[in-house]
Design an enzyme around this catalytic site. Structure first.
Site, PDB file in Angstrom:
ATOM      1  N   GLU A 274       5.879 -13.217  11.881  1.00 45.85           N
ATOM      2  CA  GLU A 274       6.243 -13.536  10.495  1.00 45.85           C
ATOM      3  C   GLU A 274       6.881 -12.324   9.812  1.00 45.85           C
ATOM      4  O   GLU A 274       6.393 -11.853   8.788  1.00 45.85           O
ATOM      5  CB  GLU A 274       4.991 -13.944   9.701  1.00 45.85           C
ATOM      6  CG  GLU A 274       4.212 -15.104  10.280  1.00 45.85           C
ATOM      7  CD  GLU A 274       2.860 -15.340   9.582  1.00 45.85           C
ATOM      8  OE1 GLU A 274       2.424 -14.465   8.789  1.00 45.85           O
ATOM      9  OE2 GLU A 274       2.261 -16.389   9.826  1.00 45.85           O
ATOM     10  N   PRO A 275       7.977 -11.796  10.330  1.00 44.69           N
ATOM     11  CA  PRO A 275       8.551 -10.587   9.735  1.00 44.69           C
ATOM     12  C   PRO A 275       9.259 -10.882   8.408  1.00 44.69           C
ATOM     13  O   PRO A 275       9.961 -11.880   8.284  1.00 44.69           O
ATOM     14  CB  PRO A 275       9.562 -10.130  10.786  1.00 44.69           C
ATOM     15  CG  PRO A 275       9.976 -11.382  11.482  1.00 44.69           C
ATOM     16  CD  PRO A 275       8.772 -12.279  11.480  1.00 44.69           C
ATOM     17  N   GLY A 276       9.054 -10.026   7.444  1.00 44.88           N
ATOM     18  CA  GLY A 276       9.753 -10.143   6.165  1.00 44.88           C
ATOM     19  C   GLY A 276      10.571  -8.891   5.918  1.00 44.88           C
ATOM     20  O   GLY A 276      11.780  -8.839   6.150  1.00 44.88           O
ATOM     21  N   ARG A 277       9.862  -7.839   5.494  1.00 43.99           N
ATOM     22  CA  ARG A 277      10.519  -6.577   5.160  1.00 43.99           C
ATOM     23  C   ARG A 277      11.429  -6.066   6.271  1.00 43.99           C
ATOM     24  O   ARG A 277      12.555  -5.627   6.027  1.00 43.99           O
ATOM     25  CB  ARG A 277       9.437  -5.532   4.852  1.00 43.99           C
ATOM     26  CG  ARG A 277       9.961  -4.238   4.259  1.00 43.99           C
ATOM     27  CD  ARG A 277       8.859  -3.181   4.205  1.00 43.99           C
ATOM     28  NE  ARG A 277       7.658  -3.659   3.562  1.00 43.99           N
ATOM     29  CZ  ARG A 277       7.448  -3.646   2.252  1.00 43.99           C
ATOM     30  NH1 ARG A 277       8.362  -3.165   1.443  1.00 43.99           N
ATOM     31  NH2 ARG A 277       6.314  -4.105   1.751  1.00 43.99           N
ATOM     32  N   ARG A 313       9.393  -2.750  -7.360  1.00 46.67           N
ATOM     33  CA  ARG A 313       8.602  -1.970  -6.402  1.00 46.67           C
ATOM     34  C   ARG A 313       8.209  -0.567  -6.872  1.00 46.67           C
ATOM     35  O   ARG A 313       7.055  -0.180  -6.712  1.00 46.67           O
ATOM     36  CB  ARG A 313       9.325  -1.902  -5.048  1.00 46.67           C
ATOM     37  CG  ARG A 313       9.516  -3.285  -4.392  1.00 46.67           C
ATOM     38  CD  ARG A 313      10.097  -3.182  -2.986  1.00 46.67           C
ATOM     39  NE  ARG A 313       9.199  -2.525  -2.080  1.00 46.67           N
ATOM     40  CZ  ARG A 313       9.321  -1.291  -1.658  1.00 46.67           C
ATOM     41  NH1 ARG A 313      10.364  -0.562  -1.999  1.00 46.67           N
ATOM     42  NH2 ARG A 313       8.427  -0.764  -0.853  1.00 46.67           N
ATOM     43  N   TYR A 317       4.169  -0.295  -7.045  1.00 39.30           N
ATOM     44  CA  TYR A 317       3.472   0.454  -5.990  1.00 39.30           C
ATOM     45  C   TYR A 317       3.803   1.934  -6.009  1.00 39.30           C
ATOM     46  O   TYR A 317       3.417   2.641  -5.078  1.00 39.30           O
ATOM     47  CB  TYR A 317       3.883  -0.018  -4.589  1.00 39.30           C
ATOM     48  CG  TYR A 317       3.997  -1.472  -4.296  1.00 39.30           C
ATOM     49  CD1 TYR A 317       2.907  -2.324  -4.441  1.00 39.30           C
ATOM     50  CD2 TYR A 317       5.189  -1.996  -3.801  1.00 39.30           C
ATOM     51  CE1 TYR A 317       3.016  -3.666  -4.111  1.00 39.30           C
ATOM     52  CE2 TYR A 317       5.298  -3.329  -3.465  1.00 39.30           C
ATOM     53  CZ  TYR A 317       4.209  -4.166  -3.625  1.00 39.30           C
ATOM     54  OH  TYR A 317       4.316  -5.468  -3.285  1.00 39.30           O
ATOM     55  N   CYS A 348      10.895  -2.084 -22.363  1.00 38.37           N
ATOM     56  CA  CYS A 348       9.974  -1.393 -23.267  1.00 38.37           C
ATOM     57  C   CYS A 348       8.603  -1.209 -22.614  1.00 38.37           C
ATOM     58  O   CYS A 348       7.621  -1.846 -23.004  1.00 38.37           O
ATOM     59  CB  CYS A 348       9.865  -2.158 -24.578  1.00 38.37           C
ATOM     60  SG  CYS A 348      11.486  -2.354 -25.327  1.00 38.37           S
ATOM     61  N   GLU A 349       8.561  -0.387 -21.585  1.00 36.52           N
ATOM     62  CA  GLU A 349       7.334  -0.035 -20.874  1.00 36.52           C
ATOM     63  C   GLU A 349       7.561   1.359 -20.292  1.00 36.52           C
ATOM     64  O   GLU A 349       8.624   1.614 -19.722  1.00 36.52           O
ATOM     65  CB  GLU A 349       7.090  -0.956 -19.655  1.00 36.52           C
ATOM     66  CG  GLU A 349       6.931  -2.419 -19.915  1.00 36.52           C
ATOM     67  CD  GLU A 349       5.525  -2.809 -20.372  1.00 36.52           C
ATOM     68  OE1 GLU A 349       4.612  -1.961 -20.278  1.00 36.52           O
ATOM     69  OE2 GLU A 349       5.375  -3.937 -20.843  1.00 36.52           O
ATOM     70  N   TYR A 377      11.424  -7.825  -1.201  1.00 39.73           N
ATOM     71  CA  TYR A 377      10.609  -7.723  -2.406  1.00 39.73           C
ATOM     72  C   TYR A 377      11.405  -7.077  -3.542  1.00 39.73           C
ATOM     73  O   TYR A 377      10.875  -6.337  -4.356  1.00 39.73           O
ATOM     74  CB  TYR A 377       9.298  -6.968  -2.109  1.00 39.73           C
ATOM     75  CG  TYR A 377       8.603  -7.552  -0.895  1.00 39.73           C
ATOM     76  CD1 TYR A 377       8.002  -8.818  -0.974  1.00 39.73           C
ATOM     77  CD2 TYR A 377       8.617  -6.907   0.346  1.00 39.73           C
ATOM     78  CE1 TYR A 377       7.421  -9.393   0.143  1.00 39.73           C
ATOM     79  CE2 TYR A 377       8.033  -7.486   1.466  1.00 39.73           C
ATOM     80  CZ  TYR A 377       7.443  -8.721   1.362  1.00 39.73           C
ATOM     81  OH  TYR A 377       6.885  -9.301   2.469  1.00 39.73           O
TER      82      TYR A 377
HETATM   83  C1  LIG Z   1       4.118 -11.132   3.159  1.00 37.31           C
HETATM   84  C2  LIG Z   1       3.671 -11.721   4.422  1.00 37.31           C
HETATM   85  C3  LIG Z   1       4.400 -11.502   5.599  1.00 37.31           C
HETATM   86  C4  LIG Z   1       5.594 -10.582   5.683  1.00 37.31           C
HETATM   87  O1  LIG Z   1       5.199  -9.258   5.628  1.00 37.31           O
HETATM   88  P1  LIG Z   1       6.270  -8.072   5.838  1.00 37.31           P
HETATM   89  O2  LIG Z   1       5.479  -6.840   5.668  1.00 37.31           O
HETATM   90  O3  LIG Z   1       7.297  -8.238   4.771  1.00 37.31           O
HETATM   91  O4  LIG Z   1       6.832  -8.220   7.188  1.00 37.31           O
HETATM   92  C5  LIG Z   1       3.978 -12.155   6.740  1.00 37.31           C
HETATM   93  N1  LIG Z   1       2.891 -12.976   6.734  1.00 37.31           N
HETATM   94  C6  LIG Z   1       2.168 -13.195   5.618  1.00 37.31           C
HETATM   95  C7  LIG Z   1       1.002 -14.098   5.672  1.00 37.31           C
HETATM   96  C8  LIG Z   1       2.522 -12.572   4.427  1.00 37.31           C
HETATM   97  O5  LIG Z   1       1.798 -12.775   3.331  1.00 37.31           O
END
Ligand SMILES: *Cc1c(COP(=O)(O)O)cnc(C)c1O
Length: 421
Positions: A274-277, A313, A317, A348-349, A377
Site C-alpha cells: 500500500e505505498p503512498g508517499r 506538513r 509535523y 493568521c496563525e 500529503y
Molecule cells: C497512509 C497509509 C498508507 C500509505 O503510507 P505511506 O507512508 O504514504 O506509504 C498505507 N496504508 C495505510 C493503512 C495507511 O493509512
C-alpha cells in the site's frame, strides 16, 4: 529518476519551465510529473515481479482522479480509507478486485458501498468493526472478504504523528489477540471470509529493520493460523517506505521486496503493498511567489502566497520541505550571499510556515519558489482555512500540460452554504 531539473538557470518539470507555468496558471500551484509517477509504479511492479503481488496505491497521499487513472492503467490497485476515496477509485475505473479498504472508523454505509463494489478485502481494525461488517454483509446477503490489521508492536523509528505500529497507537488489533479473533470468527461469523493479514506500521521509514521485524511477526501468525486450520491467501504489508526530502539515505523498493519475499519464502501468499508517499512524494513541487520581505530584529521573513492551508506538513509535523528559487542567475554573485529566511504564509496563525531559518540565495519581491517533495500529503491535506480557494493541480507529460484540478473559485468556497437568497 529526477523530473525537476535546472536548465539554463531555470527550474523545469520535464520539458516545461516552471516559471512559464506560474505565469500562465498563477500561484500557488501544484505541478506533478507523469514520467516520475510512471517510473515509481514500474519500480514497485518490477521489484515484486518475482512473487504473486498486488500494489495498491494509498489514495490519501494524493487523491486526484487523474493520478488514480494513471496508476490504474499501469496495473495498480488502490488502498482506500473512506467512502469518498472509494468514489474516487470508481471514477478512475479501478476494479473492486484491486481495492483494499483500511481505516479505524468505517461506517455501515461505507461498508455497504464497498461490499456492493466487491472490493478485494477490508482491513479490519477492531473486533467491533468485524461484527459490524458481518451484520452489514448479512443484510445484503453477501460474504464479506476480510483481513485483520494487526498491530505488531514494532517501532518504525519515525515521527510520532506518523507512527502507527506501536502498542499505544489507535491502529489495528494487538497481534497477540488476533489468533483468537480469526479462529472464533471463522466459526461464528457466517458472513465473513478471512482472506489475509495486514499491517501498516508507519510512514517515512528510512530504516528497513522494522519492515523485517513486522513481516516476521506476521509470518508467525499466518503459520499458527494454518495449524488451526485457517489458510490465508494474502499478506498485506502496508506502505511506509520513506523518501528523500533533504539528504536522508532511503532504501530502494528492491531492498524492501527482497526482505518481504525472503520472509514469506515457501508460503503460498499474494503480497499486497500500500505505498503512498514513496509513489508520489517527489513527483510534485508546489510553486509559490514571494509577496513581501520583512526584516525585524534578527529575523528575515519571506511572506509567500501559499500558506499552511495549501501545504500543511511543515506546520503539522515540523516536516522539512526543500525550497528552491525557480530562477537562478549564476552571473549575479550577489544572489549567492545566502540569507536565512523564515518562509511564511498569509494565514493568521503563528504556526503558518513552510520553512524556518532556511538558507537561500537573496530573495526579492516577486521571486518564484518551488517547494519540493510536495506530491504526498500536500494537496490532499489542503483546506480552505481563512477562506482561501485551493490551488490548481497540473500534470506535466514531456512538453504537454494538463489541468487535473482547476483552481477553486470564491463561488466554490460557499458551495452548499445557505446564502439567504
Ligand atoms: C497512509 C497509509 C498508507 C500509505 O503510507 P505511506 O507512508 O504514504 O506509504 C498505507 N496504508 C495505510 C493503512 C495507511 O493509512
Amino acid at each position: 529518476m529526477e523530473s525537476f531539473i535546472y536548465r539554463n538557470h531555470n527550474l523545469y518539470c520535464e520539458d516545461v519551465s516552471l516559471a512559464a507555468l506560474a505565469a500562465e496558471y498563477g500561484t500557488p500551484c501544484y505541478v506533478y510529473s507523469k514520467a516520475f509517477l510512471r517510473s515509481r509504479s514500474q519500480a514497485y511492479l518490477q521489484a515484486f515481479s518475482g512473487h504473486k503481488h498486488l500494489v495498491c496505491y494509498s489514495v490519501k497521499a494524493s487523491s486526484n482522479v487523474q493520478l488514480l487513472k494513471l496508476f490504474g492503467e499501469l496495473g495498480l490497485g488502490c488502498d482506500i480509507v473512506s467512502g469518498g476515496e472509494l468514489f474516487r477509485a470508481k471514477l478512475a475505473g479501478i476494479p473492486g478486485r484491486k481495492i483494499v479498504y483500511s481505516g479505524v472508523g468505517k461506517t455501515a454505509d461505507e461498508i455497504s458501498q464497498a461490499l456492493a463494489y466487491k472490493i478485494l478485502f477490508f482491513n479490519v481494525e477492531s473486533e467491533s468493526e468485524l461484527y459490524l461488517i458481518n451484520r452489514v454483509a448479512a443484510e445484503m446477503d453477501l460474504i464479506a472478504p476480510v483481513s485483520i490489521r494487526v498491530n505488531p508492536d514494532v517501532d518504525p523509528l519515525t515521527h510520532p504523528y506518523i507512527s502507527t505500529g506501536l502498542k499505544e497507537n489507535k491502529f489495528g488489533i494487538p497481534i497477540e489477540c488476533a489468533e483468537k479473533i480469526y479462529l472464533e470468527g471463522s466459526e461464528k461469523l457466517k458472513n465473513i471470509k478471512f482472506m489475509g493479514v495486514d499491517c501498516h506500521i508507519g510512514s517515512q521509514l528510512t530504516n528497513l529493520s522494522p519492515f523485517r521485524d513486522s513481516a516476521l511477526r506476521l509470518r508467525g501468525l499466518i503459520e499458527r493460523l494454518a495449524m488451526g486450520g485457517l489458510h490465508l491467501k494474502y499478506v498485506d504489508l502496508g506502505g511506509g517506505l520513506g523518501i528523500k526530502y533533504d539528504c536522508e539515505d532511503v532504501p530502494e523498493v528492491k531492498q524492501l521486496s527482497d526482505i518481504f519475499t525472503d520472509v514469506f519464502e515457501g508460503l503460498d501468499l499474494t503480497i499486497v503493498l500500500e505505498p503512498g508517499r514513496s509513489m508520489v512524494g517527489n513527483s510534485a513541487v508546489m510553486l509559490t511567489r514571494v509577496q513581501f520581505l520583512k526584516h525585524t530584529s534578527g529575523k528575515n521573513f519571506a511572506i509567500v502566497d501559499a500558506g499552511m492551508n495549501d501545504m500543511l506538513r511543515p506546520s503539522l509535523y515540523g516536516a522539512f520541505q526543500k525550497i528552491d528559487k525557480v530562477d537562478i542567475n549564476f552571473e549575479n554573485s550577489a544572489q549567492f550571499s545566502d540569507v536565512n529566511y523564515d518562509i511564511v504564509g498569509p494565514i493568521c496563525e503563528s504556526g503558518d510556515f513552510l520553512a524556518k531559518a532556511r538558507s537561500l540565495p537573496k530573495l526579492e519581491q516577486g521571486d518564484l519558489l518551488a517547494v519540493r517533495g510536495a506530491g504526498a500529503y500536500g494537496f490532499s491535506m489542503s483546506s480552505t482555512y481563512n477562506s482561501r480557494p485551493r490551488p490548481v493541480e497540473l500534470l506535466v507529460d514531456g512538453s504537454s500540460v494538463t489541468v487535473i484540478r482547476e483552481r477553486e473559485t470564491y463561488e466554490d468556497l460557499v458551495k452548499g452554504e445557505n446564502l439567504g437568497r
